[in-house]
Motif scaffolding. Sequence first.
Motif, PDB file in Angstrom:
ATOM      1  N   VAL A   1      13.437   4.446   5.209  1.00 34.07           N
ATOM      2  CA  VAL A   1      12.053   4.870   5.017  1.00 34.07           C
ATOM      3  C   VAL A   1      11.804   5.122   3.534  1.00 34.07           C
ATOM      4  CG1 VAL A   1      12.655   7.288   5.530  1.00 34.07           C
ATOM      5  CG2 VAL A   1      10.316   6.535   5.800  1.00 34.07           C
ATOM      6  N   GLY A   2      10.613   4.796   3.067  1.00 31.22           N
ATOM      7  CA  GLY A   2      10.361   5.034   1.658  1.00 31.22           C
ATOM      8  C   GLY A   2       8.984   4.598   1.206  1.00 31.22           C
ATOM      9  N   GLU A   3       8.883   4.304  -0.080  1.00 28.74           N
ATOM     10  CA  GLU A   3       7.588   3.950  -0.654  1.00 28.74           C
ATOM     11  C   GLU A   3       7.762   2.817  -1.666  1.00 28.74           C
ATOM     12  OE1 GLU A   3       7.361   7.735  -3.674  1.00 28.74           O
ATOM     13  OE2 GLU A   3       7.425   8.062  -1.505  1.00 28.74           O
ATOM     14  N   ALA A   4       6.682   2.094  -1.880  1.00 26.78           N
ATOM     15  CA  ALA A   4       6.721   0.995  -2.840  1.00 26.78           C
ATOM     16  C   ALA A   4       5.443   1.002  -3.655  1.00 26.78           C
ATOM     17  CB  ALA A   4       6.851  -0.345  -2.109  1.00 26.78           C
ATOM     18  N   ALA A   5       5.510   0.438  -4.852  1.00 27.92           N
ATOM     19  CA  ALA A   5       4.311   0.221  -5.659  1.00 27.92           C
ATOM     20  C   ALA A   5       4.253  -1.251  -6.018  1.00 27.92           C
ATOM     21  CB  ALA A   5       4.358   1.071  -6.932  1.00 27.92           C
TER      22      ALA A   5
ATOM     23  N   VAL B   1      -6.958   0.939   1.065  1.00 32.49           N
ATOM     24  CA  VAL B   1      -6.213   2.119   1.506  1.00 32.49           C
ATOM     25  C   VAL B   1      -6.406   2.299   3.015  1.00 32.49           C
ATOM     26  CG1 VAL B   1      -6.033   4.643   1.310  1.00 32.49           C
ATOM     27  CG2 VAL B   1      -6.332   3.242  -0.741  1.00 32.49           C
ATOM     28  N   GLY B   2      -5.310   2.563   3.705  1.00 29.64           N
ATOM     29  CA  GLY B   2      -5.382   2.764   5.147  1.00 29.64           C
ATOM     30  C   GLY B   2      -4.939   1.543   5.935  1.00 29.64           C
ATOM     31  N   GLN B   3      -4.904   0.371   5.271  1.00 31.07           N
ATOM     32  CA  GLN B   3      -4.485  -0.849   5.975  1.00 31.07           C
ATOM     33  C   GLN B   3      -3.040  -0.744   6.462  1.00 31.07           C
ATOM     34  OE1 GLN B   3      -5.236  -3.782   2.952  1.00 31.07           O
ATOM     35  NE2 GLN B   3      -6.775  -4.845   4.167  1.00 31.07           N
TER      36      GLN B   3
ATOM     37  N   ALA C   1       4.636  -1.717   6.666  1.00 30.56           N
ATOM     38  CA  ALA C   1       4.062  -1.238   5.408  1.00 30.56           C
ATOM     39  C   ALA C   1       2.621  -0.818   5.644  1.00 30.56           C
ATOM     40  CB  ALA C   1       4.109  -2.328   4.344  1.00 30.56           C
ATOM     41  N   LYS C   2       2.272   0.312   5.039  1.00 33.00           N
ATOM     42  CA  LYS C   2       0.901   0.821   5.141  1.00 33.00           C
ATOM     43  C   LYS C   2       0.406   1.119   3.733  1.00 33.00           C
ATOM     44  CE  LYS C   2      -1.776   4.576   7.135  1.00 33.00           C
ATOM     45  NZ  LYS C   2      -1.737   5.890   7.768  1.00 33.00           N
ATOM     46  N   VAL C   3      -0.834   0.737   3.447  1.00 35.64           N
ATOM     47  CA  VAL C   3      -1.403   0.980   2.121  1.00 35.64           C
ATOM     48  C   VAL C   3      -1.851   2.436   2.039  1.00 35.64           C
ATOM     49  CG1 VAL C   3      -3.164   0.259   0.452  1.00 35.64           C
ATOM     50  CG2 VAL C   3      -2.227  -1.415   2.071  1.00 35.64           C
ATOM     51  N   VAL C   4      -1.330   3.182   1.062  1.00 38.96           N
ATOM     52  CA  VAL C   4      -1.691   4.603   0.951  1.00 38.96           C
ATOM     53  C   VAL C   4      -2.408   4.932  -0.358  1.00 38.96           C
ATOM     54  CG1 VAL C   4       0.067   5.464   2.553  1.00 38.96           C
ATOM     55  CG2 VAL C   4       0.645   5.187   0.122  1.00 38.96           C
TER      56      VAL C   4
ATOM     57  N   LEU D   1       2.404   1.780  -1.286  1.00 41.75           N
ATOM     58  CA  LEU D   1       2.689   1.504   0.124  1.00 41.75           C
ATOM     59  C   LEU D   1       3.673   2.530   0.666  1.00 41.75           C
ATOM     60  CD1 LEU D   1       3.589  -2.315  -0.078  1.00 41.75           C
ATOM     61  CD2 LEU D   1       1.357  -1.372   0.525  1.00 41.75           C
ATOM     62  N   GLU D   2       3.509   2.867   1.944  1.00 41.91           N
ATOM     63  CA  GLU D   2       4.571   3.567   2.673  1.00 41.91           C
ATOM     64  C   GLU D   2       5.299   2.482   3.439  1.00 41.91           C
ATOM     65  OE1 GLU D   2       2.824   6.464   5.268  1.00 41.91           O
ATOM     66  OE2 GLU D   2       2.586   7.936   3.648  1.00 41.91           O
TER      67      GLU D   2
END
Lengths: 141, 140
Positions: free
Chosen positions: A130-134, A11-13, A102-105, A116-117
């Motif tokens: 803009v969005g999110e992924a799993a 997380v945070g990467q 992409a950022k790990v959230v 991911l964001e």
Amino acid sequence: MQSIRWDEIEVGQQLEPLIQTAIDKVQLVKYAGASGDFNPIHTDDETARKVGLPGVIAHGMLSMGFLAEHAAGIVGTNGFVSRLKVRFAGMVFPGDVLTCHAKVVAKNETERTVGLEVRIEREEGKALTVGEAALTYYQTA
Amino acid sequence: MVLDRSVIGTTSESKVIEIEKGAIRTFANAIGDPNPLYTDEEFAKKHGFASLVAPPTFPTTFRVPNPNLQIKAARVLHGEQEYSYVRPIVAGESLRCSSKVVDVYERAGKLGAMTFLVTEIRGEDLDGNLVFTGRSTIIL
């Protein structure tokens, strides 16, 4: 893009961005054919101008495809993209060079999922998509 | 509004869609996505799939028209899109797909009133197991 294993992802990467080749009109014609979206605002400048656009714009789904490429590249063969959700915030034009970020959230050990964001930018700090992924990781990866 | 709220709840016919290798390769190539899972069948098989894997946005190629939905707008904008997967889609399988209107609403925008149309698509295997869902918001 080197894929990332379950034990490496945190997380945070902020993951290494994916820079796409400049979009050109031929790509929009190819994408129209492959996707079945033949709306002429993506392939015919005259039609695009008639509805008040400066010229043809890229399919939103092409940008989403770029983000899907990035997300799937991150998980590689260790799992699959189990969710992708995007909002199309800005138009994309031929000539644009897009960068996928992409950022790990989130990281859920029980479900073995990573949140991911994701976003696409032409200029830094201005997200066009803009969005999110799993990502769902296999138990063995 | 350019669209009446009475369309909410209406569904398309259910349609069986064959997932073809050629369509997957063409689609991945149009995006410029070099992932070998989409184009190299040997590679996909080596990683446990029966055949080529479909990219996450591939269901955009599934056309399941809703006869109750007549859109008369010169300009249609894509606002949002979402796909969720139980597992990846694989070439050689057939998916039964149907779409449904889940919402229609109006918002004031920079260019006047905008109508938002939200539709959901579901894809199941032929045994009725859910494989993917999609949710799309378009602006009229």
